[in-house]
Design a protein around this motif. Structure first.
Motif, PDB file in Angstrom:
ATOM      1  N   GLU A 242       1.017  -0.943   0.031  1.00  0.00           N
ATOM      2  CA  GLU A 242      -0.234   0.286  -0.093  1.00  0.00           C
ATOM      3  C   GLU A 242       0.311   1.314   0.096  1.00  0.00           C
ATOM      4  N   PRO A 243      -0.018   2.348  -1.101  1.00  0.00           N
ATOM      5  CA  PRO A 243       1.530   3.408  -1.390  1.00  0.00           C
ATOM      6  C   PRO A 243       1.861   4.175   0.135  1.00  0.00           C
ATOM      7  N   GLY A 244       0.763   4.139   1.366  1.00  0.00           N
ATOM      8  CA  GLY A 244       0.340   5.137   2.575  1.00  0.00           C
ATOM      9  C   GLY A 244       0.447   6.390   1.725  1.00  0.00           C
ATOM     10  N   LYS A 245       1.363   6.906   2.906  1.00  0.00           N
ATOM     11  CA  LYS A 245       1.575   8.578   3.021  1.00  0.00           C
ATOM     12  C   LYS A 245       2.646   8.822   1.762  1.00  0.00           C
ATOM     13  N   ILE A 246       2.396   9.706   0.683  1.00  0.00           N
ATOM     14  CA  ILE A 246       3.737  10.025  -0.129  1.00  0.00           C
ATOM     15  C   ILE A 246       3.694  11.665  -0.031  1.00  0.00           C
ATOM     16  N   TYR A 247       4.527  12.039   0.231  1.00  0.00           N
ATOM     17  CA  TYR A 247       4.899  13.894  -0.286  1.00  0.00           C
ATOM     18  C   TYR A 247       5.623  13.852  -1.446  1.00  0.00           C
ATOM     19  N   ARG A 248       4.594  14.611  -2.459  1.00  0.00           N
ATOM     20  CA  ARG A 248       5.460  14.620  -3.836  1.00  0.00           C
ATOM     21  C   ARG A 248       4.788  16.640  -4.129  1.00  0.00           C
ATOM     22  N   ARG A 249       5.492  16.993  -5.684  1.00  0.00           N
ATOM     23  CA  ARG A 249       5.286  18.192  -5.698  1.00  0.00           C
ATOM     24  C   ARG A 249       4.541  18.192  -7.193  1.00  0.00           C
ATOM     25  N   ARG A 250       3.096  18.134  -6.521  1.00  0.00           N
ATOM     26  CA  ARG A 250       1.690  17.949  -7.564  1.00  0.00           C
ATOM     27  C   ARG A 250       2.392  18.541  -8.810  1.00  0.00           C
ATOM     28  N   ARG A 251       2.848  18.815  -9.109  1.00  0.00           N
ATOM     29  CA  ARG A 251       2.906  19.462 -10.419  1.00  0.00           C
ATOM     30  C   ARG A 251       3.886  18.472 -11.069  1.00  0.00           C
ATOM     31  N   PHE A 252       4.291  17.354 -10.676  1.00  0.00           N
ATOM     32  CA  PHE A 252       4.572  16.290 -11.407  1.00  0.00           C
ATOM     33  C   PHE A 252       4.473  14.399 -10.848  1.00  0.00           C
ATOM     34  N   ALA A 253       3.112  15.417 -10.053  1.00  0.00           N
ATOM     35  CA  ALA A 253       2.565  13.984  -9.136  1.00  0.00           C
ATOM     36  C   ALA A 253       1.834  13.378 -10.516  1.00  0.00           C
ATOM     37  N   PRO A 254       2.126  11.407 -10.742  1.00  0.00           N
ATOM     38  CA  PRO A 254       1.110  10.959 -11.231  1.00  0.00           C
ATOM     39  C   PRO A 254      -0.112  11.947 -11.511  1.00  0.00           C
ATOM     40  N   LEU A 255      -1.333  11.624 -12.882  1.00  0.00           N
ATOM     41  CA  LEU A 255      -2.642  11.850 -12.780  1.00  0.00           C
ATOM     42  C   LEU A 255      -3.784  10.721 -11.591  1.00  0.00           C
ATOM     43  N   ASP A 256      -2.436   9.608 -11.528  1.00  0.00           N
ATOM     44  CA  ASP A 256      -3.748   8.593 -10.960  1.00  0.00           C
ATOM     45  C   ASP A 256      -3.189   8.610 -10.028  1.00  0.00           C
ATOM     46  N   GLY A 257      -2.052   9.310  -8.615  1.00  0.00           N
ATOM     47  CA  GLY A 257      -2.458   9.709  -7.888  1.00  0.00           C
ATOM     48  C   GLY A 257      -1.525   8.049  -6.931  1.00  0.00           C
ATOM     49  N   GLY A 258      -0.537   7.547  -7.952  1.00  0.00           N
ATOM     50  CA  GLY A 258      -0.953   5.693  -8.164  1.00  0.00           C
ATOM     51  C   GLY A 258       1.275   6.099  -7.559  1.00  0.00           C
ATOM     52  N   VAL A 259       1.395   4.450  -6.932  1.00  0.00           N
ATOM     53  CA  VAL A 259       2.541   4.092  -6.948  1.00  0.00           C
ATOM     54  C   VAL A 259       3.004   2.795  -7.829  1.00  0.00           C
ATOM     55  N   SER A 260       3.510   3.078  -8.993  1.00  0.00           N
ATOM     56  CA  SER A 260       4.378   1.855  -9.707  1.00  0.00           C
ATOM     57  C   SER A 260       5.091   2.364 -10.444  1.00  0.00           C
ATOM     58  N   LYS A 261       5.551   1.217 -11.483  1.00  0.00           N
ATOM     59  CA  LYS A 261       6.430   1.209 -12.810  1.00  0.00           C
ATOM     60  C   LYS A 261       6.293   2.721 -13.157  1.00  0.00           C
ATOM     61  N   TYR A 262       4.725   2.745 -14.205  1.00  0.00           N
ATOM     62  CA  TYR A 262       3.771   3.020 -14.663  1.00  0.00           C
ATOM     63  C   TYR A 262       4.298   4.888 -14.844  1.00  0.00           C
ATOM     64  N   ALA A 263       4.233   5.047 -13.466  1.00  0.00           N
ATOM     65  CA  ALA A 263       4.030   6.195 -12.893  1.00  0.00           C
ATOM     66  C   ALA A 263       5.258   6.651 -12.648  1.00  0.00           C
ATOM     67  N   ASP A 264       6.347   6.167 -12.099  1.00  0.00           N
ATOM     68  CA  ASP A 264       7.436   6.641 -12.300  1.00  0.00           C
ATOM     69  C   ASP A 264       7.917   6.856 -13.666  1.00  0.00           C
ATOM     70  N   PHE A 265       7.680   6.416 -14.871  1.00  0.00           N
ATOM     71  CA  PHE A 265       7.753   6.474 -16.272  1.00  0.00           C
ATOM     72  C   PHE A 265       7.490   8.113 -16.382  1.00  0.00           C
ATOM     73  N   GLU A 266       5.699   8.078 -15.989  1.00  0.00           N
ATOM     74  CA  GLU A 266       5.186   9.548 -15.785  1.00  0.00           C
ATOM     75  C   GLU A 266       5.685  10.470 -15.222  1.00  0.00           C
TER      76      GLU A 266
END
Length: 338
Positions: A242-266
């Motif tokens: 479970e991704p839990g609490k993640i601190y991200r820069r909003r302007r670079f965050a994946p559109l679905d907010g998830g944690v995955s291989k795809y999200a890293d490359f997004e």
């Protein structure tokens, strides 16, 4: 940087590591308490903003004075150690040069340790985030096939009574790089090459980076060639957790907010796009945060279209093809504008 969190964090860990001295931990503690108190005041809308700004300047001046004093103490300690033939403290001594970021919870200090430029992130006694980061670093080091290919991974240290993460200073953040467009293109190509390799290594170990953005990619140029390295693995997560609490820069965050291989490359898509788009950091919602978020989501979607980057057809080994499509789309836009 701006950040957002979702849910609860996962994973616990002890922050044990070799000792690291900053010459005066009591002063460090008092500065941390000042910053924490200031942060609380900024959340109170009734507090006078001018007095807050003055207080912030006073804290900054205090921190600058402390860094200067620590430099002097480090020089004295080094001289004493050389004369006596041994170190005066149980741990190594970090010669602090500057404090580049601080928050309610932590300092990030740049300095010199044993002749090498280093960065140390120091957490308050109650900083659960740094404890989890330390635990996660250990998990990643055990899981990856070759830890030397992830030079941005830090190690746990004790800074007096505080837990910290010590890392080599491997360059400057991508967001602070300014160069001619021809060199920028060369740099971006190397970012793709090096960051893709590091993400693939993490993904093979069943971890996601979780927070790819221009502040977490550091670059340097040696012998006429650029290199790029991922840093700050606080948001790294197991792919099946479970991704839990993640601190991200909003302007670079994946559109679905998830944690995955795809999200890293997004997020890497957005990082690369921000290098060539001077409006990326400009607020577009006329002071309305919700409007800004909505309009920036549209901008991110447009970037993904240029990359021809979609979850259904995503293959990590073909990311460089997506990168070539993005460059081609940009070239066509420039030709059209002329």
């Amino acid at each position: 940087g701006e950040g957002e969190g979702e849910g609860e964090g996962e994973g616990e860990g002890e922050g044990e590591g070799e000792g690291l001295e900053l010459c005066d931990n009591d002063t460090l503690k008092s500065l941390m308490e000042l910053v924490a108190e200031f942060k609380k005041k900024t959340k109170n809308a009734s507090v006078d903003r001018e007095s807050l700004l003055k207080e912030k300047e006073d804290i900054a001046a205090g921190m600058k004075a402390e860094v200067t004093r620590l430099q002097g103490a480090h020089s004295s300690t080094a001289s004493g150690s050389a004369a006596s033939g041994g170190a005066e403290s149980e741990g190594e001594v970090l010669g602090v040069e500057r404090c580049v970021a601080y928050s309610e919870e932590r300092f990030i200090l740049f300095g010199v340790l044993d002749g090498r430029r280093m960065v140390v992130k120091v957490g308050r006694e109650d900083d659960g985030r740094i404890q989890k980061e330390i635990a996660r670093l250990r998990e990643i080091k055990q899981a990856v096939t070759d830890v030397t290919l992830l030079p941005g991974l830090g190690k746990a240290v004790k800074v007096g009574k505080y837990d910290g993460v010590l890392m080599a200073n491997l360059g400057i953040p991508l967001e602070h790089v300014h160069c001619k467009i021809e060199e920028l293109q060369e740099l971006a190509d190397m970012v793709v090459k090096h960051v893709c390799a590091q993400l693939n290594l993490l993904h093979e170990a069943e971890f996601a980076m979780g927070d790819v953005h221009p502040g977490n990619v550091v670059v340097r140029k040696m012998d006429g060639r650029w290199s790029a390295t991922l840093i700050d693995f606080e948001s790294a997560r197991k792919l099946d957790a479970e991704p839990g609490k993640i601190y991200r820069r909003r302007r670079f965050a994946p559109l679905d907010g998830g944690v995955s291989k795809y999200a890293d490359f997004e997020m890497l898509c957005y990082t690369l796009a921000s290098m060539f788009d001077p409006t990326w950091y400009v607020a577009v919602g006329e002071g309305d945060e919700n409007a800004d978020n909505q309009k920036h989501r549209s901008l991110r979607k447009a970037v993904l279209r240029k990359f021809d980057f979609e979850m259904d057809t995503f293959e990590a080994e073909k990311f460089e093809d997506c990168w070539e499509k993005y460059k081609s789309a940009n070239d066509k836009e420039k030709a059209k504008s002329k």
